[in-house]
Design an enzyme around this catalytic site. Structure first.
Site, PDB file in Angstrom:
ATOM      1  N   SER A  48       0.787  -1.249   0.000  1.00  0.00           N
ATOM      2  CA  SER A  48       0.000   0.000   0.000  1.00  0.00           C
ATOM      3  C   SER A  48       0.816   1.294   0.000  1.00  0.00           C
ATOM      4  CB  SER A  48      -0.938   0.020   1.198  1.00  0.00           C
ATOM      5  OG  SER A  48      -0.205   0.323   2.372  1.00  0.00           O
ATOM      6  N   THR A  69      -2.528  -6.407  -1.347  1.00  0.00           N
ATOM      7  CA  THR A  69      -3.309  -5.796  -0.277  1.00  0.00           C
ATOM      8  C   THR A  69      -4.776  -5.824  -0.695  1.00  0.00           C
ATOM      9  OG1 THR A  69      -3.134  -3.624  -1.335  1.00  0.00           O
ATOM     10  CG2 THR A  69      -1.466  -4.160   0.311  1.00  0.00           C
ATOM     11  N   ASP A 145     -23.692   0.748   4.859  1.00  0.00           N
ATOM     12  CA  ASP A 145     -22.929   0.581   3.624  1.00  0.00           C
ATOM     13  C   ASP A 145     -23.825   0.959   2.446  1.00  0.00           C
ATOM     14  OD1 ASP A 145     -21.521  -0.322   1.364  1.00  0.00           O
ATOM     15  OD2 ASP A 145     -20.465  -1.828   2.540  1.00  0.00           O
ATOM     16  N   ARG A 205      -8.929   3.014   6.620  1.00  0.00           N
ATOM     17  CA  ARG A 205      -7.870   3.922   6.174  1.00  0.00           C
ATOM     18  C   ARG A 205      -7.934   5.198   7.020  1.00  0.00           C
ATOM     19  NH1 ARG A 205      -5.573   0.243   4.245  1.00  0.00           N
ATOM     20  NH2 ARG A 205      -4.949  -0.092   2.074  1.00  0.00           N
ATOM     21  N   ASP A 229      -5.712   1.938  14.391  1.00  0.00           N
ATOM     22  CA  ASP A 229      -4.676   1.192  13.660  1.00  0.00           C
ATOM     23  C   ASP A 229      -4.187   1.998  12.468  1.00  0.00           C
ATOM     24  OD1 ASP A 229      -3.086  -1.147  12.948  1.00  0.00           O
ATOM     25  OD2 ASP A 229      -4.463  -1.374  11.269  1.00  0.00           O
ATOM     26  N   GLU A 234       0.146   8.673   7.582  1.00  0.00           N
ATOM     27  CA  GLU A 234       1.183   7.639   7.720  1.00  0.00           C
ATOM     28  C   GLU A 234       2.299   7.884   6.712  1.00  0.00           C
ATOM     29  OE1 GLU A 234      -0.674   3.813   7.223  1.00  0.00           O
ATOM     30  OE2 GLU A 234      -2.217   4.271   8.691  1.00  0.00           O
ATOM     31  N   HIS A 251      -0.746   0.382  11.707  1.00  0.00           N
ATOM     32  CA  HIS A 251      -1.395  -0.147  10.501  1.00  0.00           C
ATOM     33  C   HIS A 251      -1.019  -1.616  10.301  1.00  0.00           C
ATOM     34  CE1 HIS A 251      -2.764   0.803   6.100  1.00  0.00           C
ATOM     35  NE2 HIS A 251      -3.072  -0.423   6.437  1.00  0.00           N
ATOM     36  N   GLY A 254      -4.176  -5.963   9.508  1.00  0.00           N
ATOM     37  CA  GLY A 254      -4.229  -7.019   8.498  1.00  0.00           C
ATOM     38  C   GLY A 254      -2.924  -7.786   8.375  1.00  0.00           C
ATOM     39  N   TYR A 255      -2.023  -7.638   9.373  1.00  0.00           N
ATOM     40  CA  TYR A 255      -0.669  -8.174   9.202  1.00  0.00           C
ATOM     41  C   TYR A 255      -0.468  -9.590   9.726  1.00  0.00           C
ATOM     42  CZ  TYR A 255       2.340  -4.683   7.066  1.00  0.00           C
ATOM     43  OH  TYR A 255       2.983  -3.867   6.170  1.00  0.00           O
TER      44      TYR A 255
HETATM   45  N1  LIG Z   1      -5.791  -1.822   8.788  1.00  0.00           N
HETATM   46  C1  LIG Z   1      -5.439  -2.772   7.952  1.00  0.00           C
HETATM   47  O1  LIG Z   1      -4.422  -3.424   8.122  1.00  0.00           O
HETATM   48  C2  LIG Z   1      -6.303  -3.075   6.783  1.00  0.00           C
HETATM   49  C3  LIG Z   1      -7.124  -2.129   6.237  1.00  0.00           C
HETATM   50  N2  LIG Z   1      -7.917  -2.435   5.163  1.00  0.00           N
HETATM   51  C4  LIG Z   1      -8.780  -1.390   4.625  1.00  0.00           C
HETATM   52  O2  LIG Z   1     -10.133  -1.798   4.815  1.00  0.00           O
HETATM   53  C5  LIG Z   1     -10.848  -1.473   3.644  1.00  0.00           C
HETATM   54  C6  LIG Z   1     -12.034  -2.400   3.510  1.00  0.00           C
HETATM   55  O3  LIG Z   1     -11.594  -3.700   3.184  1.00  0.00           O
HETATM   56  P1  LIG Z   1     -12.605  -4.765   2.550  1.00  0.00           P
HETATM   57  O4  LIG Z   1     -13.797  -4.889   3.404  1.00  0.00           O
HETATM   58  O5  LIG Z   1     -11.858  -5.983   2.263  1.00  0.00           O
HETATM   59  O6  LIG Z   1     -12.990  -4.034   1.208  1.00  0.00           O
HETATM   60  P2  LIG Z   1     -14.271  -4.278   0.327  1.00  0.00           P
HETATM   61  O7  LIG Z   1     -14.041  -3.559  -0.928  1.00  0.00           O
HETATM   62  O8  LIG Z   1     -14.612  -5.724   0.319  1.00  0.00           O
HETATM   63  O9  LIG Z   1     -15.418  -3.536   1.160  1.00  0.00           O
HETATM   64  C7  LIG Z   1     -15.478  -2.157   1.362  1.00  0.00           C
HETATM   65  C8  LIG Z   1     -16.930  -1.834   1.660  1.00  0.00           C
HETATM   66  O10 LIG Z   1     -17.012  -0.459   2.009  1.00  0.00           O
HETATM   67  C9  LIG Z   1     -18.179   0.044   1.413  1.00  0.00           C
HETATM   68  N3  LIG Z   1     -18.151   1.492   1.293  1.00  0.00           N
HETATM   69  C10 LIG Z   1     -17.618   2.254   0.309  1.00  0.00           C
HETATM   70  N4  LIG Z   1     -17.883   3.552   0.528  1.00  0.00           N
HETATM   71  C11 LIG Z   1     -18.578   3.606   1.694  1.00  0.00           C
HETATM   72  C12 LIG Z   1     -19.124   4.669   2.446  1.00  0.00           C
HETATM   73  N5  LIG Z   1     -19.052   5.941   2.048  1.00  0.00           N
HETATM   74  N6  LIG Z   1     -19.758   4.372   3.598  1.00  0.00           N
HETATM   75  C13 LIG Z   1     -19.873   3.091   4.028  1.00  0.00           C
HETATM   76  N7  LIG Z   1     -19.391   2.034   3.339  1.00  0.00           N
HETATM   77  C14 LIG Z   1     -18.740   2.294   2.198  1.00  0.00           C
HETATM   78  C15 LIG Z   1     -18.264  -0.656   0.068  1.00  0.00           C
HETATM   79  O11 LIG Z   1     -19.570  -0.621  -0.444  1.00  0.00           O
HETATM   80  C16 LIG Z   1     -17.820  -2.058   0.433  1.00  0.00           C
HETATM   81  O12 LIG Z   1     -18.901  -2.893   0.755  1.00  0.00           O
HETATM   82  C17 LIG Z   1      -9.830  -1.612   2.495  1.00  0.00           C
HETATM   83  O13 LIG Z   1     -10.191  -0.807   1.408  1.00  0.00           O
HETATM   84  C18 LIG Z   1      -8.565  -1.152   3.133  1.00  0.00           C
HETATM   85  O14 LIG Z   1      -8.436   0.223   2.892  1.00  0.00           O
HETATM   86  C19 LIG Z   1      -7.953  -3.701   4.641  1.00  0.00           C
HETATM   87  C20 LIG Z   1      -7.155  -4.675   5.161  1.00  0.00           C
HETATM   88  C21 LIG Z   1      -6.224  -4.435   6.234  1.00  0.00           C
HETATM   89  O1  LIG Z   2      -4.601  -4.856   2.660  1.00  0.00           O
HETATM   90  C1  LIG Z   2      -4.698  -3.650   2.955  1.00  0.00           C
HETATM   91  O2  LIG Z   2      -5.446  -2.864   2.365  1.00  0.00           O
HETATM   92  C2  LIG Z   2      -3.898  -3.132   4.065  1.00  0.00           C
HETATM   93  O3  LIG Z   2      -4.218  -2.149   4.672  1.00  0.00           O
HETATM   94  C3  LIG Z   2      -2.624  -3.840   4.339  1.00  0.00           C
HETATM   95  O4  LIG Z   2      -2.613  -4.493   5.550  1.00  0.00           O
HETATM   96  C4  LIG Z   2      -1.545  -2.809   4.249  1.00  0.00           C
HETATM   97  O5  LIG Z   2      -0.289  -3.380   4.325  1.00  0.00           O
HETATM   98  P1  LIG Z   2       0.935  -2.687   3.545  1.00  0.00           P
HETATM   99  O6  LIG Z   2       0.638  -2.847   2.113  1.00  0.00           O
HETATM  100  O7  LIG Z   2       0.950  -1.240   3.908  1.00  0.00           O
HETATM  101  O8  LIG Z   2       2.124  -3.447   3.967  1.00  0.00           O
END
Ligand SMILES: NC(=O)C1=CN([C@@H]2O[C@H](COP(=O)(O)OP(=O)(O)OC[C@H]3O[C@@H](n4cnc5c(N)ncnc54)[C@H](O)[C@@H]3O)[C@@H](O)[C@H]2O)C=CC1
Ligand SMILES: O=C(O)C(=O)[C@H](O)COP(=O)(O)O
Length: 389
Positions: A48, A69, A145, A205, A229, A234, A251, A254-255
């Protein structure tokens, strides 16, 4: 025959084992990659922290972009579409890791979710799993959502009611366009609605909440437990905000090692398909683990204490929080706090301990078949080992 060149971020695990089957792998440091580095690459595999756009790729041979990611806000998708450069992410790869982060954060804060109101913003792979898991574990869950088809969530609620829940989980992606852009979508008014003693977990995010606004609300709401987180700028974060947070991490929700490896596999498979090659994907299948749907009976306070102990032993989230606070304290003592903090944040992520998901842990059960065992199984732990008292 010349092997194709695949540039892979240094923090993508097992790149040589997987991508090495498709071409010659060359590693790079995600924040330092620049246009000259990619000139002769055929595929670019990022995480990312790398902005993938015209400035990086305009004069390169790159014909495929993959990000290991879930999030894709670092890809300039309009430009890639315009150039007809295919790109892929790894949907859901680390969703289970984020679910376990959320559950362990509640365990660490001693917040038993059973009977509590939980509101989830963004109910895709991550939020949808948090929804189903917490509902099965005895919480009263509602989601917001607006982009999902009507009726797809068992219970949905407007954003204002979501912020009247005991526990609010943010899992929306970062978007700046479309009908419901998420940048700064969580307003001061919403944050102020949180009931006394609420928990807010931000693991989507950072820029979804303006961090200045968050700090100003946190200053006057010490009763709310802020679990952060992700941060707006960042790898920098405001030390004052960390000070206000009940749990602060760099952050890493997801690690889990499992989630990262899944990300590698999913993107490698996509590249293999694009190049019409077959590869061997050793280890667990690329399928995401199913979400348990067992309904767990209400636990006593003592039973909850046993459950939270098992979770906190399996995942040392307190350690993640402690390491970030130590870094910030060291940075504040240094000559250049901002640079120290930025570098340290990335290093904490680069050298993150190998964290395995609950399904890899066996735990000792004293009372087979009781509510504690039912809960721990529903949390996804492996078969218990029976202990003789
Ligand atoms: N902190 C971390 O380590 C991680 C963070 N993430 C973040 O979490 C986010 C979500 O991941 P997933 O659920 O897998 O993605 P996804 O794409 O499966 O789901 C995102 C959901 O958010 C909804 N959405 C979009 N705009 C919106 C709004 N204005 N209000 C409410 N809902 C809204 C979408 O309709 C969708 O259902 C990722 O895009 C990534 O940025 C993901 C993995 C790890
Ligand atoms: O999958 C995502 O989206 C995430 O937020 C990841 O956990 C971010 O990991 P990095 O790509 O920043 O190592």
């Amino acid at each position: 025959m010349m092997r194709k060149k695949i540039l892979v971020d240094e923090n993508v695990p097992l790149a040589e084992e997987y991508f090495g089957q498709l071409g010659q792998v060359q590693r790079f440091s995600g924040r330092r990659l620049s246009a000259p580095d990619v000139i002769d690459a055929h595929a670019l595999i990022v995480r990312s922290v790398t902005q993938v756009n015209a400035a990086l790729l305009n004069h390169s041979a790159v014909e495929f972009v993959g990000t290991c990611t879930i999030g894709i806000d670092h890809l300039d998708t309009s430009w890639l579409n315009g150039q007809r450069i295919p790109y892929t992410n790894a949907p859901g790869c680390n969703a289970n890791s984020v679910v376990e982060y959320v559950l362990t954060a509640l365990a660490l804060l001693d917040v038993n979710w059973q009977g509590r109101k939980v509101g989830i913003v963004g109910c895709g792979n991550v939020g949808g799993r948090v929804f189903r898991r917490l509902a099965a574990l005895g919480a009263e869950v509602a989601g917001y959502d607006p982009l999902l088809p009507e009726g797809s969530l068992p219970v949905s609620a407007p954003l204002t009611s979501i912020f009247e829940s005991d526990i609010v989980c943010l899992h929306a992606p970062l978007t700046t366009t479309g009908t419901h852009p998420t940048r700064h979508m969580i307003s001061e008014d919403l944050l102020r609605r949180l009931p006394h003693g609420a928990v807010l977990i931000s693991a989507g995010r950072g820029p979804v909440i303006c961090n200045k606004t968050l700090l100003s609300v946190a200053d006057v709401r010490p009763d709310v437990r802020w679990v952060l987180d992700v941060w707006e700028h960042e790898p920098w974060l405001d030390p004052a905000l960390l000070h206000r947070a009940a749990i602060g991490t760099p952050h890493i929700a997801g690690y889990s090692y499992d989630g990262k490896v899944m990300g590698t596999k999913m993107v490698c498979e996509a590249l293999a398909n694009y190049w019409g090659q077959t590869i061997a994907l050793a280890g667990e299948s690329g399928e995401l683990a199913p979400v348990a749907t067992v309904d767990v009976p209400r636990m006593t306070a003592a039973e909850w204490q046993q459950v939270r102990k098992v979770m906190c032993e399996a995942y040392d989230l307190a350690g993640d929080d402690r390491r970030l606070r130590e870094l910030v304290a060291q940075a504040q003592q240094s000559d250049d706090p901002e640079t120290h903090l930025r570098r340290g944040f990335d290093l904490l992520r680069k050298h993150y301990p190998e964290r395995r998901e609950f399904r890899h842990f066996r735990w000792a059960s004293e009372h087979r078949g009781d509510r504690v065992e039912t809960m721990i199984r529903a949390l996804g732990f492996a078969e218990p080992v029976e202990v003789q008292c």
